[in-house]
Scaffold this motif. Structure first.
Motif, mmCIF file in Angstrom:
data_model
loop_
_atom_site.group_PDB
_atom_site.id
_atom_site.type_symbol
_atom_site.label_atom_id
_atom_site.label_comp_id
_atom_site.label_asym_id
_atom_site.label_seq_id
_atom_site.Cartn_x
_atom_site.Cartn_y
_atom_site.Cartn_z
ATOM 1 N N ARG A 1 25.605 46.197 46.839
ATOM 2 C CA ARG A 1 25.049 46.580 45.288
ATOM 3 C C ARG A 1 25.811 45.595 44.470
ATOM 4 O O ARG A 1 25.694 45.471 43.163
ATOM 5 C CB ARG A 1 25.753 47.986 45.061
ATOM 6 N N ALA A 2 26.204 44.365 44.975
ATOM 7 C CA ALA A 2 26.884 43.390 43.982
ATOM 8 C C ALA A 2 25.907 42.670 43.166
ATOM 9 O O ALA A 2 24.761 42.264 43.812
ATOM 10 C CB ALA A 2 27.688 42.275 44.726
ATOM 11 N N ASP A 3 26.146 42.706 41.777
ATOM 12 C CA ASP A 3 25.166 42.008 40.840
ATOM 13 C C ASP A 3 25.136 40.455 40.953
ATOM 14 O O ASP A 3 26.105 40.038 41.346
ATOM 15 C CB ASP A 3 25.215 42.528 39.650
ATOM 16 N N GLY A 4 24.217 39.804 40.562
ATOM 17 C CA GLY A 4 24.113 38.411 40.440
ATOM 18 C C GLY A 4 23.423 37.912 41.595
ATOM 19 O O GLY A 4 23.203 38.436 42.620
ATOM 20 N N ARG B 1 29.074 32.711 42.865
ATOM 21 C CA ARG B 1 30.257 33.087 41.972
ATOM 22 C C ARG B 1 30.142 34.480 41.560
ATOM 23 O O ARG B 1 31.104 35.229 41.584
ATOM 24 C CB ARG B 1 30.306 32.393 40.848
ATOM 25 N N GLU B 2 29.113 35.037 41.026
ATOM 26 C CA GLU B 2 28.728 36.142 40.728
ATOM 27 C C GLU B 2 28.984 37.591 41.713
ATOM 28 O O GLU B 2 29.732 38.553 41.479
ATOM 29 C CB GLU B 2 27.435 36.504 40.234
ATOM 30 N N LEU B 3 28.769 37.156 43.004
ATOM 31 C CA LEU B 3 28.838 38.028 44.012
ATOM 32 C C LEU B 3 30.441 38.084 44.256
ATOM 33 O O LEU B 3 30.963 39.167 44.459
ATOM 34 C CB LEU B 3 27.952 37.507 45.174
ATOM 35 N N CYS B 4 31.107 37.152 44.261
ATOM 36 C CA CYS B 4 32.493 36.913 44.725
ATOM 37 C C CYS B 4 33.226 37.732 43.703
ATOM 38 O O CYS B 4 34.114 38.382 43.986
ATOM 39 C CB CYS B 4 33.016 35.550 44.822
ATOM 40 N N ASP B 5 32.937 37.364 42.312
ATOM 41 C CA ASP B 5 33.698 38.122 41.315
ATOM 42 C C ASP B 5 33.388 39.652 41.302
ATOM 43 O O ASP B 5 34.445 40.349 41.054
ATOM 44 C CB ASP B 5 33.065 37.782 39.938
ATOM 45 N N THR B 6 32.198 39.971 41.634
ATOM 46 C CA THR B 6 31.950 41.512 42.002
ATOM 47 C C THR B 6 32.762 42.342 42.930
ATOM 48 O O THR B 6 33.367 43.368 42.681
ATOM 49 C CB THR B 6 30.325 41.832 42.240
ATOM 50 N N ILE C 1 35.721 41.007 44.129
ATOM 51 C CA ILE C 1 37.162 41.223 43.596
ATOM 52 C C ILE C 1 37.233 42.001 42.460
ATOM 53 O O ILE C 1 38.281 42.734 42.518
ATOM 54 C CB ILE C 1 37.501 39.705 43.159
ATOM 55 N N GLU C 2 36.183 42.350 41.667
ATOM 56 C CA GLU C 2 36.309 43.223 40.666
ATOM 57 C C GLU C 2 36.501 44.644 41.188
ATOM 58 O O GLU C 2 37.470 45.573 40.640
ATOM 59 C CB GLU C 2 35.142 43.181 39.682
ATOM 60 N N LYS C 3 35.796 44.853 42.321
ATOM 61 C CA LYS C 3 35.951 46.351 42.671
ATOM 62 C C LYS C 3 37.057 46.672 43.586
ATOM 63 O O LYS C 3 37.820 47.676 43.591
ATOM 64 C CB LYS C 3 34.597 46.534 43.855
ATOM 65 N N GLU D 1 39.966 45.051 42.908
ATOM 66 C CA GLU D 1 41.092 45.362 41.770
ATOM 67 C C GLU D 1 41.340 46.790 41.187
ATOM 68 O O GLU D 1 42.071 47.247 40.698
ATOM 69 C CB GLU D 1 41.123 44.079 40.636
ATOM 70 N N LYS D 2 40.112 47.216 41.034
ATOM 71 C CA LYS D 2 39.726 48.644 40.401
ATOM 72 C C LYS D 2 40.070 49.474 41.532
ATOM 73 O O LYS D 2 40.893 50.751 41.093
ATOM 74 C CB LYS D 2 38.369 48.701 40.224
ATOM 75 N N ALA D 3 40.000 49.477 42.710
ATOM 76 C CA ALA D 3 40.364 50.141 43.792
ATOM 77 C C ALA D 3 42.075 50.301 44.081
ATOM 78 O O ALA D 3 42.610 51.183 44.070
ATOM 79 C CB ALA D 3 39.840 49.611 45.283
ATOM 80 N N VAL D 4 42.500 48.988 44.025
ATOM 81 C CA VAL D 4 44.162 49.161 43.852
ATOM 82 C C VAL D 4 44.476 49.626 42.822
ATOM 83 O O VAL D 4 45.683 50.065 42.850
ATOM 84 C CB VAL D 4 44.551 47.562 44.364
ATOM 85 N N GLY D 5 44.016 49.181 41.704
ATOM 86 C CA GLY D 5 44.563 49.984 40.334
ATOM 87 C C GLY D 5 46.299 49.641 40.009
ATOM 88 O O GLY D 5 46.435 48.418 40.077
ATOM 89 N N GLU D 6 46.839 50.824 39.399
ATOM 90 C CA GLU D 6 48.222 50.327 38.936
ATOM 91 C C GLU D 6 49.143 50.195 40.191
ATOM 92 O O GLU D 6 50.153 49.605 39.705
ATOM 93 C CB GLU D 6 48.583 51.581 38.157
ATOM 94 N N PHE D 7 48.941 50.575 41.342
ATOM 95 C CA PHE D 7 49.767 50.466 42.363
ATOM 96 C C PHE D 7 49.888 49.163 43.072
ATOM 97 O O PHE D 7 50.923 48.632 43.633
ATOM 98 C CB PHE D 7 49.579 51.549 43.523
ATOM 99 N N GLY D 8 48.762 48.343 42.541
ATOM 100 C CA GLY D 8 48.638 47.160 42.937
ATOM 101 C C GLY D 8 48.581 46.699 44.338
ATOM 102 O O GLY D 8 48.564 47.563 45.367
ATOM 103 N N ALA D 9 48.216 45.518 45.000
ATOM 104 C CA ALA D 9 47.982 45.203 46.085
ATOM 105 C C ALA D 9 49.238 45.241 47.173
ATOM 106 O O ALA D 9 50.228 44.944 46.663
ATOM 107 C CB ALA D 9 47.363 43.535 46.196
ATOM 108 N N THR D 10 48.833 45.253 48.358
ATOM 109 C CA THR D 10 49.908 45.469 49.231
ATOM 110 C C THR D 10 49.917 44.064 50.240
ATOM 111 O O THR D 10 50.974 43.971 51.054
ATOM 112 C CB THR D 10 49.909 46.592 50.237
#
Length: 463
Positions: free
Chosen positions: A425-428, A432-437, A439-441, A443-452
């Motif tokens: 479903r990545a736009d673009g 670069r657009e596919l990769c950014d999409t 990563i954006e998803k 970062e939204k998933a890990v949210g405030e707890f951050g990556a492990t």
């Protein structure tokens, strides 16, 4: 410099005597009020003028003592002894006058003595308390005898002496209590000083830890900068391939490594590897693995990618043996006939068709081709290479398992499905657009707890 002596409670002698003398002033005022009430009730023949004169002497003398203590620049133990003697003398003088003037209720003088040692209890040693108690009883007995035998006042001397004797155990008990209080105060002071020393030690240790932590942070930052300097900062330019990547280490130093192999200005291949764990230990192993892969990929250009992977497995296994570390990875080689692909224990790559956006895992249906992670099994078990074709507009997604943690809660099934869905479903249209999409998803998933875990994502699109 001002010399300041300190009592066991941790209070300077000057402060101790200020507090003690203020309590004495309160005691004098209480006795003066008692005398005035006794005169008003007709219980004593003392006059209001006499009460006023006594108050002026007692209160005035006490205030002068307080002013002297307050402005004394050097307060030593000798000063303490002098002040105690002067204040005791004033107190005994006031007590003798009060006992004589109260006449019929002179026994109240014993109560005054008890009040005196009680209100001063926190500030007196055993000997000081005993000195006040005994001198008070002696003064009471002597003044009572003079009042009755010499002054002709009414009353029984035997009865007054009996009352005086009754107060002896009480005053001794108060003195003993003062000793216990002083001993306990010393113990508390010793404990307080020990706690202060411990606190000072903890503060010093904390400062040392903060300095060490700052040094470690600087060293880790430097190590991270050194590691990143060995990795490509930008994707390579290519007429055939549009490439984009995102590298997101959890700490300054990462266990992920990636590289692009070029020849004659064209991209020949890509590698993406992941060392178990993250941090400095994993980062050090990436510095071992990357040059091995680079050297073998270019030196063995005429041989199959499976042979390259096997040779790399042997060499890396020999280097990391005994470290309790394993390495997974992907190698891709591009040619005019398509893409050659080897996987050693790494998450599957995904192929997205440009015309339909359909995403599938790149894997042969008929057999298992993926090799074991390097460092976990027999290095003689050779990985297999497969080939597949990418049409113009098709895109590949390569990633490390940190993407699982963010998008699929660290589980293979849901993680793969979620990654496939996000990539589909990545736009673009560009890499670069596919990769950014993606990563954006993530970062939204890990949210405030951050990556492990470290995350590296590479998108390769056929132009």
């Amino acid at each position: 410099m001002k010399k300041l002596w300190v009592i066991p409670s941790g209070i300077p002698l000057q402060e101790k005597y200020l507090r003690m003398t203020f309590n004495v002033l309160i005691g004098y005022i209480a006795v003066e009020i008692f005398a005035a009430v006794a005169r008003a009730l007709g219980l004593s023949s003392i006059t209001y003028l006499e009460i006023l004169l006594l108050a002026l002497v007692a209160n005035g003398g006490t205030v002068l003592f307080m002013l002297y203590i307050r402005h004394k620049t050097v307060f030593t133990e000798k000063t303490e002894a002098l002040l105690f003697s002067l204040e005791l003398g004033l107190y005994l003088l006031m007590l003798s006058i009060a006992v004589y003037k109260l006449q019929e209720i002179r026994t109240a003088g014993l109560v005054f003595a008890l009040i005196a040692v009680t209100i001063l209890l926190p500030y007196l040693s055993f000997l000081e308390s005993l000195a006040i108690s005994i001198s008070s009883l002696v003064v009471f007995a002597v003044v009572s005898a003079c009042a009755i035998l010499v002054g002709g006042q009414s009353g029984s001397l035997a009865l007054e002496l009996f009352y005086c004797a009754l107060f002896v155990p009480v005053t001794l008990l108060v003195a003993f209590t003062a000793k216990q209080l002083q001993d306990r105060t010393r113990e508390v002071e010793v404990e307080r000083q020990a706690l202060e020393r411990l606190n000072d030690d903890l503060i010093e240790k904390n400062v040392q830890l903060e300095r060490a932590s700052e040094r470690n942070r600087i060293e880790m930052d430097l190590a991270g900068q050194v590691q990143k300097s060995f990795f490509p900062a930008e994707p390579p330019d290519s007429d055939l391939w549009d490439i984009a990547f995102r590298f997101k280490p959890v700490h300054e130093v990462s266990g992920d490594l990636y590289d692009f192999y070029r020849k004659n200005g064209e991209v020949q291949g890509v590698s993406l590897f992941d060392v178990s764990g993250h941090g400095l230990s994993s980062g050090l192993i990436t510095m071992i693995v990357r040059p091995i892969l680079y050297r073998l990929f270019n030196r063995m250009a005429g041989r199959g990618l499976a042979a390259v992977a096997q040779e790399a497995t042997d060499m890396i296994h020999e280097e990391i043996e005994g470290t309790e570390t394993f390495v997974t990875g992907i190698l891709l080689r591009f040619d005019e006939n398509g893409v050659e692909y080897v996987n050693v224990g790494h998450p599957d790559i995904m192929l997205r068709r440009g015309d339909t956006s359909e995403v599938r895992v790149v894997s042969p249906k008929e057999s298992q081709f993926r090799g074991l992670p390097i460092g976990t099994g027999d290095p003689a078990v050779a990985p297999r290479a497969i080939r597949f074709v990418m049409k113009p507009g098709d895109s590949l997604l390569l990633y490390t398992d940190g993407l699982f943690d963010g998008l699929g809660n660290g589980t293979a099934g849901p993680g793969m499905d979620r990654i496939r869905e996000v990539f589909s479903r990545a736009d673009g249209e560009s890499a670069r657009e596919l990769c950014d999409t993606v990563i954006e998803k993530y970062e939204k998933a890990v949210g405030e707890f951050g990556a492990t875990d470290d995350v590296t994502v590479i998108v390769i699109r056929r132009r």
